[in-house]
Motif scaffolding. Structure first.
Motif, short mmCIF file in Angstrom:
data_model
loop_
_atom_site.label_atom_id
_atom_site.label_comp_id
_atom_site.label_asym_id
_atom_site.label_seq_id
_atom_site.Cartn_x
_atom_site.Cartn_y
_atom_site.Cartn_z
N VAL A 49 0.82 -1.22 0.00
CA VAL A 49 0.00 0.00 0.00
C VAL A 49 0.85 1.27 0.00
O VAL A 49 0.31 2.37 -0.09
N VAL A 50 2.18 1.13 0.09
CA VAL A 50 3.06 2.30 0.23
C VAL A 50 3.78 2.62 -1.08
O VAL A 50 4.34 1.73 -1.74
N ASP A 51 3.79 3.91 -1.42
CA ASP A 51 4.62 4.44 -2.49
C ASP A 51 5.48 5.55 -1.88
O ASP A 51 4.96 6.40 -1.14
N GLN A 52 6.78 5.54 -2.18
CA GLN A 52 7.68 6.56 -1.65
C GLN A 52 8.32 7.34 -2.80
O GLN A 52 8.70 6.76 -3.81
N TYR A 53 8.44 8.67 -2.59
CA TYR A 53 9.02 9.52 -3.61
C TYR A 53 9.96 10.54 -2.98
O TYR A 53 9.60 11.17 -1.97
N LYS A 54 11.14 10.69 -3.56
CA LYS A 54 12.03 11.77 -3.15
C LYS A 54 11.61 13.04 -3.88
O LYS A 54 11.46 13.05 -5.11
N ILE A 55 11.42 14.11 -3.11
CA ILE A 55 10.95 15.37 -3.69
C ILE A 55 11.77 16.52 -3.14
O ILE A 55 12.56 16.37 -2.21
N ASN A 56 11.55 17.69 -3.72
CA ASN A 56 12.10 18.93 -3.19
C ASN A 56 10.98 19.61 -2.42
O ASN A 56 10.04 20.15 -3.01
#
Length: 224
Positions: A49-56
């Protein structure tokens, strides 16, 4: 809203409170989707169920599209020990980055916004930290989410000392004050970081209130 398939987007998941919030959310069958946005990902977190994203965090265009498709937003973002950063950096992280995130949430149709703040948060506080947090809360109120939940803990009790000698002293002695903090002073009781994370997570399923300000007694109620 179908509580069997809640979708949540979150910033601040790599912090102490945020980490425990995520752990609790992942134990809740009602959560169908959890999107984590941050400057780094949560290591060793594997879930369907988890999505991870590196963002600014300081550039909303880097994550605007990732916010859509959720019902609830959770923000546990914070610098931790505010005395270790300049006032300008504190405002940039704890206020402006949060407002940018909230604005994108509002534009995408998110109806419920949860914020980790602090007891004593007020625009009239003599404390720069609490006054800035108060300004943040007032700005969030003006966005008119269908539901705004502001968590206001006093001392957050962590199992390890992360911030030096003074923090170590507080962690040791604050729990001893509990018997003396009653009546209107109950909100100043220390809360275990695990319980605070659990309360933030479980609150997404509680009956709707347009604006709510949660303190120690509310944390106790939510973690029973």
């Amino acid at each position: 809203m179908d509580k069997s398939n809640l979708s949540i987007v979150m910033i601040g998941a790599t912090g102490a409170v945020g980490g425990h919030t995520v752990k609790e959310l992942l134990q809740m069958p009602e959560i169908g989707k959890l999107t984590l946005l941050g400057r780094r990902t949560v290591p060793y977190l594997v879930s369907k169920v988890v999505d991870q994203y590196k963002i600014n965090l300081f550039d909303p265009s880097s994550y605007a599209e990732l916010v859509s498709g959720h019902q609830t937003a959770i923000c546990t973002l914070g610098v931790g020990q505010s005395s270790k950063v300049s006032k300008e950096d504190f405002i940039k992280i704890d206020k402006q980055a949060v407002l940018d995130f909230a604005q994108e949430c509002k534009k995408s149709g998110i109806t419920h916004f949860e914020l980790l703040a602090s007891v004593g948060t007020s625009t009239e506080s003599s404390s720069f930290y609490l006054r800035t947090k108060g300004e943040l809360v007032e700005a969030l109120k003006e966005m008119r989410f269908e539901r705004l939940s502001v968590f206001q803990p006093s001392m957050i009790l962590t199992p390890t000392n992360r911030y030096g000698f003074s923090q170590g002293v507080l962690l040791k002695f604050w729990p001893l004050l509990k018997p003396f903090l009653f009546g209107r002073l109950r909100k100043y009781r220390g809360v275990k970081v695990t319980d605070l994370g659990r309360a933030i997570a479980r609150n997404v399923l509680t009956p709707k209130k347009r604006e709510e300000y949660l303190v120690w007694d509310d944390f106790e109620r939510l973690t029973k």
